[in-house]
Write a protein that holds these residues in place. Structure first.
Motif, PDB file in Angstrom:
ATOM      1  N   THR A  94       0.825  -1.204   0.000  1.00 57.67           N
ATOM      2  CA  THR A  94       0.000   0.000   0.000  1.00 57.67           C
ATOM      3  C   THR A  94       0.861   1.257   0.000  1.00 57.67           C
ATOM      4  O   THR A  94       0.525   2.254  -0.666  1.00 57.67           O
ATOM      5  CB  THR A  94      -0.919   0.016   1.224  1.00 57.67           C
ATOM      6  N   LEU A  95       1.969   1.256   0.734  1.00 58.23           N
ATOM      7  CA  LEU A  95       2.850   2.420   0.760  1.00 58.23           C
ATOM      8  C   LEU A  95       3.471   2.669  -0.614  1.00 58.23           C
ATOM      9  O   LEU A  95       3.595   3.819  -1.051  1.00 58.23           O
ATOM     10  CB  LEU A  95       3.943   2.234   1.808  1.00 58.23           C
ATOM     11  N   ALA A  96       3.837   1.610  -1.313  1.00 54.51           N
ATOM     12  CA  ALA A  96       4.366   1.759  -2.672  1.00 54.51           C
ATOM     13  C   ALA A  96       3.299   2.319  -3.608  1.00 54.51           C
ATOM     14  O   ALA A  96       3.589   3.134  -4.487  1.00 54.51           O
ATOM     15  CB  ALA A  96       4.881   0.416  -3.189  1.00 54.51           C
ATOM     16  N   VAL A  97       2.058   1.877  -3.411  1.00 58.02           N
ATOM     17  CA  VAL A  97       0.951   2.390  -4.225  1.00 58.02           C
ATOM     18  C   VAL A  97       0.766   3.889  -3.993  1.00 58.02           C
ATOM     19  O   VAL A  97       0.579   4.666  -4.939  1.00 58.02           O
ATOM     20  CB  VAL A  97      -0.351   1.629  -3.898  1.00 58.02           C
ATOM     21  N   LEU A  98       0.833   4.312  -2.746  1.00 61.66           N
ATOM     22  CA  LEU A  98       0.724   5.730  -2.407  1.00 61.66           C
ATOM     23  C   LEU A  98       1.833   6.528  -3.096  1.00 61.66           C
ATOM     24  O   LEU A  98       1.586   7.590  -3.697  1.00 61.66           O
ATOM     25  CB  LEU A  98       0.801   5.896  -0.890  1.00 61.66           C
ATOM     26  N   ALA A  99       3.056   6.030  -3.028  1.00 55.79           N
ATOM     27  CA  ALA A  99       4.180   6.708  -3.669  1.00 55.79           C
ATOM     28  C   ALA A  99       4.041   6.709  -5.188  1.00 55.79           C
ATOM     29  O   ALA A  99       4.362   7.708  -5.853  1.00 55.79           O
ATOM     30  CB  ALA A  99       5.487   6.027  -3.258  1.00 55.79           C
ATOM     31  N   GLN A 100       3.546   5.625  -5.739  1.00 55.53           N
ATOM     32  CA  GLN A 100       3.395   5.535  -7.190  1.00 55.53           C
ATOM     33  C   GLN A 100       2.449   6.598  -7.723  1.00 55.53           C
ATOM     34  O   GLN A 100       2.647   7.135  -8.821  1.00 55.53           O
ATOM     35  CB  GLN A 100       2.902   4.143  -7.592  1.00 55.53           C
ATOM     36  N   GLY A 101       1.422   6.920  -6.965  1.00 58.86           N
ATOM     37  CA  GLY A 101       0.500   7.958  -7.392  1.00 58.86           C
ATOM     38  C   GLY A 101       1.196   9.294  -7.580  1.00 58.86           C
ATOM     39  O   GLY A 101       0.939  10.028  -8.542  1.00 58.86           O
ATOM     40  N   VAL A 102       2.088   9.624  -6.649  1.00 54.41           N
ATOM     41  CA  VAL A 102       2.863  10.866  -6.750  1.00 54.41           C
ATOM     42  C   VAL A 102       3.749  10.840  -7.989  1.00 54.41           C
ATOM     43  O   VAL A 102       3.816  11.806  -8.760  1.00 54.41           O
ATOM     44  CB  VAL A 102       3.722  11.063  -5.477  1.00 54.41           C
ATOM     45  N   ILE A 103       4.432   9.717  -8.193  1.00 53.45           N
ATOM     46  CA  ILE A 103       5.346   9.577  -9.335  1.00 53.45           C
ATOM     47  C   ILE A 103       4.577   9.629 -10.650  1.00 53.45           C
ATOM     48  O   ILE A 103       4.969  10.341 -11.588  1.00 53.45           O
ATOM     49  CB  ILE A 103       6.143   8.268  -9.197  1.00 53.45           C
ATOM     50  N   SER A 104       3.481   8.906 -10.735  1.00 52.56           N
ATOM     51  CA  SER A 104       2.698   8.863 -11.970  1.00 52.56           C
ATOM     52  C   SER A 104       2.099  10.214 -12.312  1.00 52.56           C
ATOM     53  O   SER A 104       1.931  10.554 -13.495  1.00 52.56           O
ATOM     54  CB  SER A 104       1.581   7.821 -11.852  1.00 52.56           C
ATOM     55  N   ASP A 105       1.779  11.009 -11.295  1.00 54.16           N
ATOM     56  CA  ASP A 105       1.228  12.345 -11.524  1.00 54.16           C
ATOM     57  C   ASP A 105       2.303  13.374 -11.841  1.00 54.16           C
ATOM     58  O   ASP A 105       1.996  14.556 -12.044  1.00 54.16           O
ATOM     59  CB  ASP A 105       0.422  12.801 -10.303  1.00 54.16           C
ATOM     60  N   GLY A 106       3.568  12.951 -11.861  1.00 57.62           N
ATOM     61  CA  GLY A 106       4.658  13.835 -12.231  1.00 57.62           C
ATOM     62  C   GLY A 106       5.038  14.847 -11.177  1.00 57.62           C
ATOM     63  O   GLY A 106       5.662  15.873 -11.485  1.00 57.62           O
ATOM     64  N   LEU A 107       4.702  14.583  -9.919  1.00 60.13           N
ATOM     65  CA  LEU A 107       4.971  15.541  -8.854  1.00 60.13           C
ATOM     66  C   LEU A 107       6.394  15.438  -8.317  1.00 60.13           C
ATOM     67  O   LEU A 107       6.969  16.435  -7.868  1.00 60.13           O
ATOM     68  CB  LEU A 107       3.972  15.338  -7.711  1.00 60.13           C
ATOM     69  N   ALA A 108       6.961  14.251  -8.331  1.00 64.33           N
ATOM     70  CA  ALA A 108       8.314  14.038  -7.820  1.00 64.33           C
ATOM     71  C   ALA A 108       8.731  12.608  -8.129  1.00 64.33           C
ATOM     72  O   ALA A 108       7.899  11.750  -8.440  1.00 64.33           O
ATOM     73  CB  ALA A 108       8.379  14.293  -6.317  1.00 64.33           C
TER      74      ALA A 108
END
Length: 229
Positions: A94-108
């Protein structure tokens, strides 16, 4: 590749259907309604796509950490559907999923994921995007008081998750890093479960339905659902 992905690990409930990398998703902030929503969401997506459950390659789910009841719902629903359709399962952090959302949205490309674990603790993980654009864990996931989270090196970190809403001042004091951004209201989503699950499947990481089990990180849990026989 055709994947159904489920996340019920926080107050958000979502299901995504990923076909050859393109995802359709149902998402709703629905505290305590996950059990009522998750199957209708899945049925709606399958109906819209014209696919039967048995035509999928696997069912993925956010395995935890997260809310204990939510994790059990995702594991039980995934296991039941996988047994019924003779499909493998793909557990995803779940933590990786949370981080992936940030990455996929191009935020960091570097994410400090913190989820409120209650009892004065956070579920914690640091993630860095790989060349494939997917979140890779930098260190180990853990549950701990916010003033004891593992130190991180370098800059460019983006903070994500409701653990930051609860303990931002403590976390910033502990880490002493300059954040490039913070989204305290970001929750994991099934579309990002699917993104990570595709890569796991390609590496041969799919598992038998009996292994659709939650990962709590915290030891103080009354019981875990037993594998079906």
């Amino acid at each position: 590749m055709k994947l159904l992905a489920i996340d019920t690990s926080t107050i958000a409930c979502s299901v995504a259907l990923c076909i050859d990398g393109e995802a359709m998703e149902r998402y709703e902030l629905a505290p305590q309604r996950h059990a009522d929503l998750v199957l209708p969401m899945a049925e709606s997506l399958l109906s819209e796509s014209g696919l039967a459950l048995a035509e999928l390659d696997a069912i993925a789910f956010a395995r935890g950490p997260g809310a204990f009841t939510g994790l059990r719902i995702a594991a039980a629903v995934t296991q039941g559907m996988a047994y019924g359709a003779d499909l493998p399962v793909i557990p995803v952090s779940t933590l990786a999923v949370l981080a992936q959302g940030v990455i996929s949205d191009g935020l960091a490309d570097r994410v400090l994921a913190a989820m409120d674990a209650r009892m004065g603790e956070v579920y914690w993980g640091a993630f860095v995007a790989g060349a494939d654009g997917l979140a890779g864990v930098a260190g180990e996931e853990c549950v701990c008081p916010p003033d004891r989270v593992p130190a991180v090196e370098g800059g460019g970190w983006f903070a994500a998750g409701d653990g930051w809403a609860a303990y931002r001042a403590v976390l910033e004091t502990r880490l002493q890093v300059d954040l490039v951004g913070c989204d305290e209201q970001r929750y994991p989503r099934a579309r990002d479960v699917a993104r990570l699950a595709r890569a796991i499947h390609q590496r041969g990481g799919a598992r038998p339905a009996a292994e659709a089990l939650p990962v709590y990180l915290r030891d103080r849990v009354a019981s875990k659902p037993a594998p079906r026989r």
